[in-house]
Design a protein around this motif. Structure first.
Motif: not given
Length: 420
Positions: A124-127, A140-141, A221-224
């Motif tokens: 769902a985070f579309a990375i 990354n938070i 970015l790679n935020i999950d």
């Protein structure tokens, strides 16, 4: 043959032999006896002396040996008793550390169960796969401060402040990347369609996942992982830690004292007026007000800077006051929503001694800020150049190439705004 005269000696049978007796007899035979006796006497005397000498030597040697042996045993015992054994010391230290680690782990898991947890799927985070690989060295938070009041839930609230806490895994360096709340980016609307809007509205439309997905697509970015809290949580955390040190500037005092009572009502406590500039310890309501002001205090950019200062202040104070964990767990954690598991939190906390803060980053670097169709927006000029700048500044990536999705968003913004 012996002479008759010598037979006189028979009269002396049974008498003790002596030199005087020999002289009286004047008998050559007894003279020989005298010499033989003297020799034997001398040998006996010499033999006894040698025997005593040998016995004394043996006794002395035995005594010395016994003494030496006894002393050696005592020394050996003494040496054995106080002998330094590095292996044993290291083993004991390891055992002590393991006991401490187990106790800390149990306590940590017990205290971190009070968060407002939500379950999410990574998809769902579309990375973008290539972005995930390029940024594999960074965790990354998203830290999101929303405008819900103390008695309101998070659903439907907007993000007043957006911070990306970027941790470089190899060094423990932390960079706080602030994103202006009015930044014009792509996100998902309530019905699932994609639109361009202020990033602050992404949470209102579909929660924290939508905000992270928008940042991932628009900034590569790679935020999950995310942490969401309202202003009451900020005030509670600061008060629990005994306040934080902030450098209040001249142009910030009026705004703080103007909006302080409103913040106090929001979080359910009193506001104490700020009377001077410079470094000072702010309480919970004052620190929260410091985050919120923006009208005449540097606008959205100034608000992002202050928010980063408060977040950094809380983190530093918390890392140096671990004994406050229980109080934080009871008063603050219930007001914080996150999708992070306790194991993910634990891995972050256990590496805390390695963490150190690097330079903060504000995004976008170059932008157009004005009314667009009657609404105030911050439009990155251009999205492509700002994303390249971000990846160079925050992640050390020279000549960064945008993902296909990010390039498409750049074109969409250009077409929609006609600003570039």
């Amino acid at each position: 043959m012996r002479s008759d005269r010598n037979k006189k000696t028979e009269n002396y049978e049974g008498m003790k032999y002596s030199k005087e007796l020999i002289r009286q007899l004047s008998d050559p035979e007894y003279a020989k006896e005298e010499e033989r006796y003297a020799r034997e006497a001398q040998r006996r005397k010499s033999g006894k002396s040698q025997t005593k000498s040998r016995a004394g030597s043996i006794a002395k040697s035995a005594g010395t040996g016994a003494c030496a042996s006894t002393k050696g045993k005592q020394k050996q015992k003494k040496k054995k008793k106080y002998r330094f054994r590095p292996g044993k010391l290291i083993r004991n230290l390891i055992m002590l550390f393991m006991v401490f680690l187990l106790a800390f782990t149990g306590l940590f898991y017990a205290l971190t169960g009070n968060f407002d947890k939500v379950e999410t799927e990574k998809s769902a985070f579309a990375i973008d796969p290539q972005v995930e690989d390029d940024l594999s060295g960074y965790r990354n938070i998203a830290i999101l401060g929303v405008d819900s009041r103390a008695d309101e839930g998070y659903d439907g609230s907007r993000t007043d402040a957006i911070i990306i806490m970027s941790i470089k895994k190899s060094t423990g360096e932390i960079k706080l990347i602030s994103v202006m709340r009015d930044s014009y980016l792509r996100m998902e609307y309530m019905d699932g369609t994609s639109i361009l809007d202020k990033i602050t509205h992404a949470h209102h439309y579909a929660g924290g996942v939508n905000t992270c997905a928008s940042l991932n697509q628009s900034l590569d970015l790679n935020i999950d992982e995310f942490v969401i809290f309202n202003w009451k949580a900020v005030a509670d955390a600061v008060d629990c830690l005994g306040g934080i040190t902030v450098n209040v500037k001249e142009n910030e005092i009026n705004d703080m004292n103007h909006w302080g009572p409103d913040t106090a009502e929001n979080v359910g406590r009193d506001y104490h007026e700020i009377t001077e500039t410079g470094k000072q310890t702010l309480d919970g309501v004052q620190a929260t007000t410091y985050c919120r002001i923006r009208k005449t205090s540097g606008g959205d950019a100034g608000r992002s800077r202050r928010y980063k200062a408060v977040v950094a202040g809380v983190m530093k104070k918390a890392l140096t006051h671990p004994w406050k964990l229980k109080e934080l767990s009871d008063t603050v954690f219930p007001n914080i929503r996150t999708n992070m598991s306790q194991t993910q939190m634990y891995t972050a906390v256990i590496q805390a001694p390695r963490y150190h803060f690097g330079k903060s980053v504000s995004w976008p670097n170059e932008y157009w800020a004005d009314l667009l169709r009657g609404i105030s927006y911050v439009v990155p000029m251009t999205l492509e150049s700002n994303v390249k700048w971000l990846h160079k500044r925050a992640f050390g990536q020279e000549d960064y190439q945008l993902s296909d999705t990010c390039q498409q968003i750049n074109q969409d913004i250009s077409y929609d705004t006609e600003l570039y």
